[in-house]
Design an enzyme around this catalytic site. Structure first.
Site, PDB file in Angstrom:
ATOM      1  N   GLU A 249     -11.542   2.020   5.350  1.00 37.65           N
ATOM      2  CA  GLU A 249     -10.494   2.066   6.377  1.00 37.65           C
ATOM      3  C   GLU A 249     -10.282   3.548   6.659  1.00 37.65           C
ATOM      4  OE1 GLU A 249      -6.594   2.386   5.737  1.00 37.65           O
ATOM      5  OE2 GLU A 249      -5.912   0.685   6.946  1.00 37.65           O
TER       6      GLU A 249
ATOM      7  N   GLU B 147       0.830  -1.213   0.000  1.00 45.59           N
ATOM      8  CA  GLU B 147       0.000   0.000   0.000  1.00 45.59           C
ATOM      9  C   GLU B 147       0.860   1.257   0.000  1.00 45.59           C
ATOM     10  OE1 GLU B 147      -2.215   0.361   3.631  1.00 45.59           O
ATOM     11  OE2 GLU B 147      -3.586   1.810   2.770  1.00 45.59           O
TER      12      GLU B 147
HETATM   13  C1  LER Z   1      -2.544   3.763   7.360  1.00 44.61           C
HETATM   14  O1  LER Z   1      -2.685   5.127   7.051  1.00 44.61           O
HETATM   15  C2  LER Z   1      -3.178   2.898   6.342  1.00 44.61           C
HETATM   16  O2  LER Z   1      -3.730   3.362   5.383  1.00 44.61           O
HETATM   17  C3  LER Z   1      -3.101   1.446   6.559  1.00 44.61           C
HETATM   18  O3  LER Z   1      -3.837   0.750   5.605  1.00 44.61           O
HETATM   19  C4  LER Z   1      -1.667   0.989   6.486  1.00 44.61           C
HETATM   20  O4  LER Z   1      -1.144   0.470   7.592  1.00 44.61           O
HETATM   21 MN    MN Z   2      -5.029   2.063   4.098  1.00 43.53          MN
END
Ligand code: LER
Ligand code: MN
Length: 281
Positions: free
Chosen positions: A250, A154
């Site tokens: 998220e 990511e």
């Molecule tokens: C943190 O900002 C995030 O986006 C998570 O998915 C990565 O640890």
């Molecule tokens: Mn994330």
């Protein structure tokens, strides 16, 4: 395309800054199903303490898939990162990653996400951080492949990471790793800060065959619709490239973890009705 939200598993005792849904695991899954999720992205910290058979059963009872296994709590909650200055800690992080991969295989989650869990290159005093990261991810990919699990790296915004800030940098890292089981996760909150064009980055990563997961969060990291990202354009871009994976909320659990989850799913459903409620031909 399918919708999920991130929720911590019962082994996580400290609230995550980006996980949604409140209550016991049973309550979280019930709410996820009630809000219209297709799956839940599970965020553990000590996978060995999870009742995996019970988790599978509960997911099935609520008609939910395991959308992904998130590694974020390992870094946030336990200080474990692949690039930890202390080699013993980095080794512990790698061992914990094996357990996340095993959990993903056990619950049928297609990907394990790797964001902040990478850690920072600045922590590696000898200047060989990138080599260390590549080796760790190659080893993890070799462990994941026979278990039919993939790793989704990511890109994170510059304030949270000193490596893999953009999708282009992500694709460069994938080239260096050179393993078919490593791809990318585009988190729209980070992409909104760092990508010149979110929709072009989606097209670029998909053209490389490496777009495996998407995190939802608006420009201010609130639920979609409460900031200024054009989610209609994002969904259209994902549809254009034939993306069939998860969009997983998220984001900041505000005003409450449940209200943020509900808003995420309700807002996104206007662009992507659930399969069983699709328009008639
Ligand atoms: C943190 O900002 C995030 O986006 C998570 O998915 C990565 O640890
Ligand atoms: Mn994330």
């Amino acid at each position: 395309m399918k919708l999920a939200v991130v929720a911590t598993t019962p082994d996580v005792h400290k609230p995550s800054p980006v996980a949604l849904l409140s209550g016991s695991l049973e309550e979280k899954l019930r709410k996820a199903a009630e809000f219209g999720c297709d799956g839940v992205e599970l965020m553990p910290i000590e996978p060995a303490k999870i009742d995996v058979a019970g988790l599978r059963k509960m997911l099935g009872q609520h008609g939910l898939e395991a959308a992904a296994i998130a590694s974020g709590a390992l870094a946030d909650g336990a200080g474990l990162t692949l690039l930890a200055a202390d080699h013993a800690v980095a080794e512990q992080a790698q061992e914990r990653l094996w357990l996340l991969i095993e959990l993903a295989a056990a619950v049928g989650a297609p990907v394990v996400t790797i964001g902040g869990f990478r850690g920072r290159l600045a922590a590696v005093a000898d200047g060989h951080g990138r080599d260390r990261l590549i080796q760790a991810l190659q080893a993890a990919a070799a462990y994941a492949a026979p278990r039919h699990v993939r790793l989704a790296i990511e890109p994170l915004n510059r304030y949270e990471s000193d490596n893999v800030i953009t999708c282009e940098e992500g694709l460069e890292l994938l080239d260096e790793i050179g393993h078919a089981h490593v791809g990318l996760l585009i988190d729209l909150f980070h992409a909104n800060i760092e990508e010149p064009s979110i929709t072009e980055s989606i097209a670029q990563v998909a053209a490389a065959g490496r777009l495996w997961h998407v995190h939802l969060g608006d420009s201010n990291r609130l639920a979609p619709g409460w900031g200024h990202i054009d989610f209609g354009a994002v969904v259209a871009a994902l549809r254009d490239v034939g993306y069939t994976g998860y969009l997983s909320g998220e984001l900041l659990p505000q005003p409450t973890p449940d209200a943020a989850a509900r808003q995420t799913i309700h807002f996104m459903r206007q662009f992507m009705p659930p399969a069983n409620k699709a328009r008639s031909p």
